[in-house]
Design a protein around this motif. Structure first.
Motif, PDB file in Angstrom:
ATOM      1  N   PHE A  15       0.861  -1.176   0.000  1.00  0.00           N
ATOM      2  CA  PHE A  15       0.000   0.000   0.000  1.00  0.00           C
ATOM      3  C   PHE A  15       0.895   1.222   0.000  1.00  0.00           C
ATOM      4  N   CYS A  76      -7.185   0.532   4.118  1.00  0.00           N
ATOM      5  CA  CYS A  76      -5.938   1.235   4.421  1.00  0.00           C
ATOM      6  C   CYS A  76      -5.437   0.885   5.825  1.00  0.00           C
ATOM      7  N   CYS A 202      -2.990   6.496   3.218  1.00  0.00           N
ATOM      8  CA  CYS A 202      -3.054   5.901   1.888  1.00  0.00           C
ATOM      9  C   CYS A 202      -3.729   6.873   0.918  1.00  0.00           C
TER      10      CYS A 202
END
Length: 207
Positions: A15, A76, A202
């Protein structure tokens, strides 16, 4: 817009951990937000579907002394890390006339409304968790990462925006509690000392 991006691995999936920033030649409204500035009227939202099956509008919270709007999502890891703090804050400040409202504009499959409902139940989330598939409200607030917080005063102007605090990692307790400090100032009728901090999380992908 230039962003510093750190790629990390979690549960075998990568991520992007984004430090919200703007380029020097950008006509940004504030240091870390290209759309809103401190003192601006907060964009309204109407009848956004909630993970609990209801709908919520900003106007429904007209009696609240302060509102904390947080753009977040299921997938996230940074957003997940803040859920516990958000739940504790929502419980502590509910009787003080403060509401926490989470909004997801993510288009990832794991962030669809049914998955949001499952997370609310599994994690015992005690604040409204709204969904905007149009992404219009995220754009209106200039939200660039999850989580990203906005503290609204009783007149619904933006009093603070950015990171919730200065440490998203559970192993390191925060030293600066930006959202809490801003809300406390609003409730006391005082100016907010720290009005903006760089949001960390994120990156939100807009379509």
């Amino acid at each position: 817009m230039l962003r510093s991006v750190f790629v990390r691995s979690l549960a075998a999936s990568a991520f992007a951990l984004t430090l919200g920033a703007v380029s020097g030649d950008s006509a940004s409204a504030s240091e870390f937000n290209e759309v809103l500035d401190i003192g601006d009227k907060a964009p309204s939202f109407e009848n956004l579907p909630s993970a609990d099956g209801k709908k919520l509008s900003l106007a429904d919270l007209k009696d609240q002394k302060a509102i904390v709007v947080v753009f977040t999502c299921n997938h996230c890891p940074v957003a997940q890390a803040y859920e516990g703090r958000m739940k504790a804050f929502a419980k502590e400040y509910a009787d003080k006339g403060v509401s926490v409202v989470a909004i997801s504009v993510s288009t990832e499959p794991e962030d669809a409304l049914p998955e949001m409902a499952e997370r609310v139940k599994a994690e015992g989330i005690n604040y409204p968790y709204l969904r905007d598939e149009t992404q219009a409200i995220g754009k209106a607030y200039g939200a660039s990462v999850t989580p990203q917080s906005f503290v609204l005063g009783p007149d619904r102007t933006v009093r603070y925006m950015g990171a919730w605090d200065d440490s998203w990692r559970a192993a390191k307790a925060p030293e600066e509690t930006y959202v809490r400090d801003a809300v406390d100032a609003v409730l006391a009728g005082k100016d907010v000392a720290v009005t903006e901090k760089r949001q960390v999380g994120c990156g939100i992908v807009y379509e």
